[in-house]
Design a protein around this motif. Structure first.
Motif, PDB file in Angstrom:
ATOM      1  N   TYR A   1       1.092  -1.655   0.160  1.00 42.05           N
ATOM      2  CA  TYR A   1       0.069   0.005   0.390  1.00 42.05           C
ATOM      3  C   TYR A   1       0.833   1.326  -0.148  1.00 42.05           C
ATOM      4  CZ  TYR A   1      -4.338  -2.838   1.089  1.00 42.05           C
ATOM      5  OH  TYR A   1      -5.222  -3.732   0.870  1.00 42.05           O
ATOM      6  N   ARG A   2       1.973   1.299   1.184  1.00 38.10           N
ATOM      7  CA  ARG A   2       2.717   1.950   0.922  1.00 38.10           C
ATOM      8  C   ARG A   2       3.312   3.039  -0.229  1.00 38.10           C
ATOM      9  NH1 ARG A   2       7.238   2.468   4.549  1.00 38.10           N
ATOM     10  NH2 ARG A   2       8.272   1.116   3.341  1.00 38.10           N
ATOM     11  N   THR A   3       4.038   1.490  -1.621  1.00 37.50           N
ATOM     12  CA  THR A   3       4.361   1.937  -2.284  1.00 37.50           C
ATOM     13  C   THR A   3       3.293   2.606  -3.221  1.00 37.50           C
ATOM     14  OG1 THR A   3       5.877   0.347  -2.077  1.00 37.50           O
ATOM     15  CG2 THR A   3       5.987   0.855  -4.269  1.00 37.50           C
ATOM     16  N   LEU A   4       1.909   1.832  -3.083  1.00 36.47           N
ATOM     17  CA  LEU A   4       1.127   2.663  -4.717  1.00 36.47           C
ATOM     18  C   LEU A   4       1.329   4.530  -3.776  1.00 36.47           C
ATOM     19  CD1 LEU A   4      -1.121  -0.062  -4.724  1.00 36.47           C
ATOM     20  CD2 LEU A   4       0.901   0.329  -6.097  1.00 36.47           C
ATOM     21  N   TYR A   5       0.696   4.054  -2.825  1.00 32.08           N
ATOM     22  CA  TYR A   5       0.121   5.245  -2.003  1.00 32.08           C
ATOM     23  C   TYR A   5       1.370   6.782  -2.161  1.00 32.08           C
ATOM     24  CZ  TYR A   5      -3.855   4.856   0.146  1.00 32.08           C
ATOM     25  OH  TYR A   5      -5.571   4.226   0.215  1.00 32.08           O
ATOM     26  N   PHE A   6       2.732   6.153  -2.496  1.00 29.67           N
ATOM     27  CA  PHE A   6       4.070   6.641  -2.263  1.00 29.67           C
ATOM     28  C   PHE A   6       4.549   7.077  -4.292  1.00 29.67           C
ATOM     29  CE2 PHE A   6       8.584   8.155  -1.829  1.00 29.67           C
ATOM     30  CZ  PHE A   6       7.760   9.159  -1.063  1.00 29.67           C
ATOM     31  N   LEU A   7       3.537   6.974  -5.329  1.00 31.28           N
ATOM     32  CA  LEU A   7       3.469   6.670  -6.402  1.00 31.28           C
ATOM     33  C   LEU A   7       3.503   8.368  -7.107  1.00 31.28           C
ATOM     34  CD1 LEU A   7       2.756   3.843  -8.430  1.00 31.28           C
ATOM     35  CD2 LEU A   7       4.757   4.135  -8.349  1.00 31.28           C
TER      36      LEU A   7
ATOM     37  N   ALA B   1      -5.508   3.373  -2.722  1.00 30.58           N
ATOM     38  CA  ALA B   1      -4.717   3.325  -3.149  1.00 30.58           C
ATOM     39  C   ALA B   1      -5.277   3.376  -4.549  1.00 30.58           C
ATOM     40  CB  ALA B   1      -4.116   1.546  -3.114  1.00 30.58           C
TER      41      ALA B   1
ATOM     42  N   MET C   1      -4.962   6.556  -6.538  1.00 31.36           N
ATOM     43  CA  MET C   1      -3.514   6.890  -6.099  1.00 31.36           C
ATOM     44  C   MET C   1      -2.997   5.683  -7.460  1.00 31.36           C
ATOM     45  SD  MET C   1      -2.230   8.790  -4.711  1.00 31.36           S
ATOM     46  CE  MET C   1      -3.602   9.357  -3.215  1.00 31.36           C
ATOM     47  N   VAL C   2      -3.731   5.054  -7.768  1.00 33.99           N
ATOM     48  CA  VAL C   2      -3.273   4.262  -9.231  1.00 33.99           C
ATOM     49  C   VAL C   2      -4.024   5.013 -10.431  1.00 33.99           C
ATOM     50  CG1 VAL C   2      -2.448   1.543 -10.397  1.00 33.99           C
ATOM     51  CG2 VAL C   2      -2.142   2.574  -7.562  1.00 33.99           C
TER      52      VAL C   2
ATOM     53  N   PHE D   1      -2.232   6.776 -13.268  1.00 35.66           N
ATOM     54  CA  PHE D   1      -1.368   6.453 -14.106  1.00 35.66           C
ATOM     55  C   PHE D   1      -1.663   5.038 -14.973  1.00 35.66           C
ATOM     56  CE2 PHE D   1       0.753   8.138  -9.902  1.00 35.66           C
ATOM     57  CZ  PHE D   1       1.760   8.230 -10.789  1.00 35.66           C
TER      58      PHE D   1
ATOM     59  N   ILE E   1      11.253   6.509 -11.297  1.00 37.14           N
ATOM     60  CA  ILE E   1       9.821   5.519 -10.382  1.00 37.14           C
ATOM     61  C   ILE E   1      11.158   4.293 -10.469  1.00 37.14           C
ATOM     62  CG2 ILE E   1       8.130   4.222 -10.813  1.00 37.14           C
ATOM     63  CD1 ILE E   1       7.124   6.040 -11.857  1.00 37.14           C
TER      64      ILE E   1
ATOM     65  N   PHE F   1      13.223   4.812  -7.468  1.00 34.54           N
ATOM     66  CA  PHE F   1      12.085   4.439  -6.068  1.00 34.54           C
ATOM     67  C   PHE F   1      11.726   3.508  -5.642  1.00 34.54           C
ATOM     68  CE2 PHE F   1       7.883   4.632  -4.966  1.00 34.54           C
ATOM     69  CZ  PHE F   1       8.317   4.284  -3.466  1.00 34.54           C
TER      70      PHE F   1
ATOM     71  N   GLN G   1      13.997   2.505  -2.298  1.00 30.59           N
ATOM     72  CA  GLN G   1      12.765   2.518  -1.667  1.00 30.59           C
ATOM     73  C   GLN G   1      12.263   2.668   0.342  1.00 30.59           C
ATOM     74  OE1 GLN G   1       7.996   1.492  -0.780  1.00 30.59           O
ATOM     75  NE2 GLN G   1       9.148   0.203  -2.467  1.00 30.59           N
TER      76      GLN G   1
END
Lengths: 309, 270
Positions: free
Chosen positions: A119-125, B17, B20-21, B24, B250, B253, B257
């Motif tokens: 989740y953290r990765t997705l929110y961080f994108l 989420a 957020m996605v 993209f 990305i 990252f 990360q």
């Protein structure tokens, strides 16, 4: 080993001043490159900008002293008033990111939860995506005719509009993106804040019979206030200085451009597109004054609500 | 068993989420569509994989040069900041010299000033040095950072003195101690700060936009702005361009990360 230490101690008084002199020398040597760089490119420019704000520039780059003229123009310029108002709106709206990211961080902090780093990765994108790209993506999502947002709205029977070129919605549309890009950033900050809260406090509260929500409002939130304060100061600064998203989402031919400029956009427009560097500098000085004033107020008010454990 | 009770948490997080996605996802999908497909309502969900969108980005902007410029700017800024900031941060944290605190506070005051106040004079300096539309023009002011100095100073102050004390008794000078004792110890802090700097540098728009107006000398972010001016409504091309400009960072990252998250968490906790 012991003898060496004793000898060292004995030798110290004699060489103390020499050692200290040397420490001075090395200290100055090591800060020299940074101090020089920050001095030339940051500290001196502040003074110079203030000086520029009392001058007027021709297109050829000559400048002449005009006293307070720029500031007088600025006070009468309706564009400036409008831009200031827009800037405050953006900064205030941006603060919404704080409650939302606290909620996300608290959820991610749930004991026994899996997939946390996923989740953290997705929110961080969005945080790692270049704002120029973010602006283009959202321009397309907001598109009046073919945008995904209006399509999704049409599925539930709502007729959308051209969110970005409509002057009445343009700024709000950008603010949503602003919050979207920073959500992951502050979630990470709040997760770190949450992990700093000692677990025994919750255990004690649980023994006293406090439920999840009570624990959150009585323990979590008060102990998180220093982080909230820090994030608030940071986010207001980002809001006041927002440029990239607006610059690329509006574009000069957009009908929204005229009425929705923020102070930084106006600064860029005057100083670098119209070549009015003196006037631009005056705008920048006003922005600095506002930033400092707001930050000072925030620091003053923090005593009332921030708990330092 | 326990996870069974956690489904409402998962539900809320998953909805967030998705928000957020999905942008993209839409970006990638559009970048593979033909222009007509991109303007279809309801949307085409299976694109005809129009790879020419990507080649058109390469044709209409000097993408490869811009990519190179961005890499050079990012690498030079990051290495320079790591060097200059850590040197100064160590001195501010561990050495005693007259005026130390005054100088430190003065340098830190830069953090309170909006970037726009530096911009015009920085531009004048770069112009005066005849460095407009050059690579050094891109990276020069960004080589120094008050924020990095502050962050690394905090880091150095948190390291134990004992090792340093031993090296000092051995007669090593502060620069030597810094280089061979403290820097290796500070590696986690340096890495976290370095990753943050890479990210900020890659995303930077205003300075590159102002200082380099020649397309060949632009960075990717400024290049995207130019691409936008050229293909105003051709969203498949614009999405291909934004995807190409973002993908490298990305990848960085995903690889680094942990360091990035640590860096941000560290700035939050001060």
């Amino acid at each position: 080993m012991e003898r060496a230490a004793v000898e060292g101690a004995a030798a110290r008084p004699a060489t103390r001043t020499r050692l200290r002199d040397r420490e001075w020398f090395w200290g100055y040597l090591m800060i020299a490159p940074l101090t020089l760089g920050l001095g030339v490119f940051y500290l001196w420019p502040v003074l110079q900008s203030v000086y520029y704000s009392f001058t007027e520039w021709t297109l050829f780059g000559d400048s002449s002293w005009v006293g307070l003229d720029n500031y007088a123009t600025l006070l009468r310029d309706p564009e400036v008033g409008k831009a200031l108002w827009n800037t405050f709106l953006v900064a205030a709206f941006g603060l919404l990111v704080i409650p939302v990211s606290i909620a996300v961080a608290a959820l991610l902090n749930t004991r026994g939860l899996r997939l946390v780093s996923f989740y953290r990765t997705l929110y961080f994108l969005p945080v790692v995506t270049m704002p120029a790209a973010v602006a283009l993506i959202w321009r397309w999502l907001y598109n009046g005719e073919y945008g995904l947002i209006n399509y999704l709205l049409s599925l539930v029977g709502v007729t959308g509009r051209s969110w970005i070129s409509d002057p009445s919605t343009a700024l709000y549309a950008v603010m949503v993106v602003f919050v979207w890009t920073y959500l992951g950033y502050f979630t990470v900050i709040f997760m770190a804040g949450l992990q700093g809260i000692p677990g025994h406090l919750y255990e004690a509260a649980a023994i006293d019979g406090a439920g999840r929500f009570r624990q959150f409002f009585r323990i979590t939130l008060p102990l998180l206030t220093p982080t909230v304060f820090f994030s608030g100061v940071l986010m207001v600064m980002y809001g006041l200085q927002m440029f990239d998203l607006l610059y690329l989402m509006f574009g000069k031919n957009s009908p929204a451009w005229a009425d929705n400029k923020t102070i930084v956009l106006l600064f860029y427009n005057k100083a670098f597109e119209e070549g009015a560097k003196g006037y631009g500098a005056a705008i920048a000085v006003v922005l600095m004054a506002i930033t400092l004033a707001i930050t000072a107020v925030q620091f003053r008010l923090q005593r009332r609500w921030v708990h330092y454990a | 068993m326990r996870n069974g009770r956690l489904w409402p948490v998962h539900l809320v997080l998953a909805v967030g989420a998705a928000a957020m996605v999905v942008p993209f996802f839409w970006e990638v999908l559009t970048s593979l569509k033909t222009f007509t497909e991109s303007t279809r309502v309801p949307p085409t969900w299976i694109p005809s994989f129009e790879w020419s969108n990507f080649t058109r980005v390469l044709d209409s902007t000097p993408f490869v040069q811009q990519f190179g410029n961005t890499v050079v700017m990012t690498v030079v800024r990051t290495l320079a900041q790591l060097l200059f900031c850590s040197l100064a941060a160590y001195a501010f944290a561990r050495l005693r010299f007259p005026g130390r605190n005054v100088i430190f506070v003065l340098l830190l005051s830069v953090l309170m000033v909006p970037d726009q106040l530096f911009l015009i004079p920085q531009y004048q300096i770069i112009k005066g040095l005849d460095l407009l539309n050059t690579l050094p023009g891109l990276f020069l002011p960004g080589m120094f950072s008050a924020f990095g100095t502050f962050m690394l100073r905090q880091f150095f102050m948190g390291l134990p003195d004992e090792i340093e004390e031993a090296a000092r008794l051995d007669g090593a000078n502060p620069l030597r101690i810094f280089w061979s004792v403290m820097l290796p110890l500070a590696r986690p802090g340096l890495l976290a700060f370095g990753v943050l700097t890479v990210l900020w540098s890659w995303k930077d728009l205003m300075w590159p936009l102002v200082v380099n107006t020649d397309p060949e000398k632009m960075t990717l972010s400024a290049g995207l702005a130019a691409l936008h001016g050229e293909h105003v409504t051709e969203y498949p091309v614009l999405m291909a361009g934004s995807l190409m400009a973002t993908l490298p960072i990305i990848v960085v990252f995903v690889v680094l990360q942990r360091q990035l998250i640590q860096g941000i968490a560290f700035t939050g906790s001060k």
